[in-house]
Design a protein around this motif. Sequence first.
Motif: not given
Length: 174
Positions: A128-138
């Motif tokens: 979920h941290h990887a997914q949140q990071s992806l969302e922030v960057l996108t």
Amino acid sequence: LAMAFAQKGEQVLVVDCDLRRPSLHRSMELAQSPGLSNAAMGEIAWRDAVQETDMPNLWVMTAGDVPVHPSELLGSSQMQDLVTEFSAAFDRVLIDTCSALTVTDAAVLGSIVDGVILTVKAKKTPRHHAQQSLEVLTAAGANVLGVAVNQVRGSVRAEDYDYCYSEREVGEAG
């Protein structure tokens, strides 16, 4: 990654953009200052902050002195100009920054570079941290090129990792 490009014969610059807790200078056994912050604040020419390494074709720009407002410096027009100049002078420019979930630095930089590779620690970074990071960057407009898994030890088995992203999952996160 930088070493692989350098071994291939490309001129590579690695820039430490973790202006809060810089560490690249220690791992590369280089001086921390002068570095990126000094060049971005106009104290020195950026070329004077670039340090040679023992590896042919590989140069490093350390973080430099820790600035008062790192995110503002990284998001400044001076930083954008530096990235443009780095790209003109080197075949590859790799920028290392802190986690996308801790402060805005990665998102700020992600919006001004050609692409971002999200790095996660094997068996340590929760999905979920990887997914949140992806969302922030996108959300910041970053062009996320992919994911790199570091600190992998021993043999690698697919069932050991929960980082398999399907196109559907990536699309949902963005």
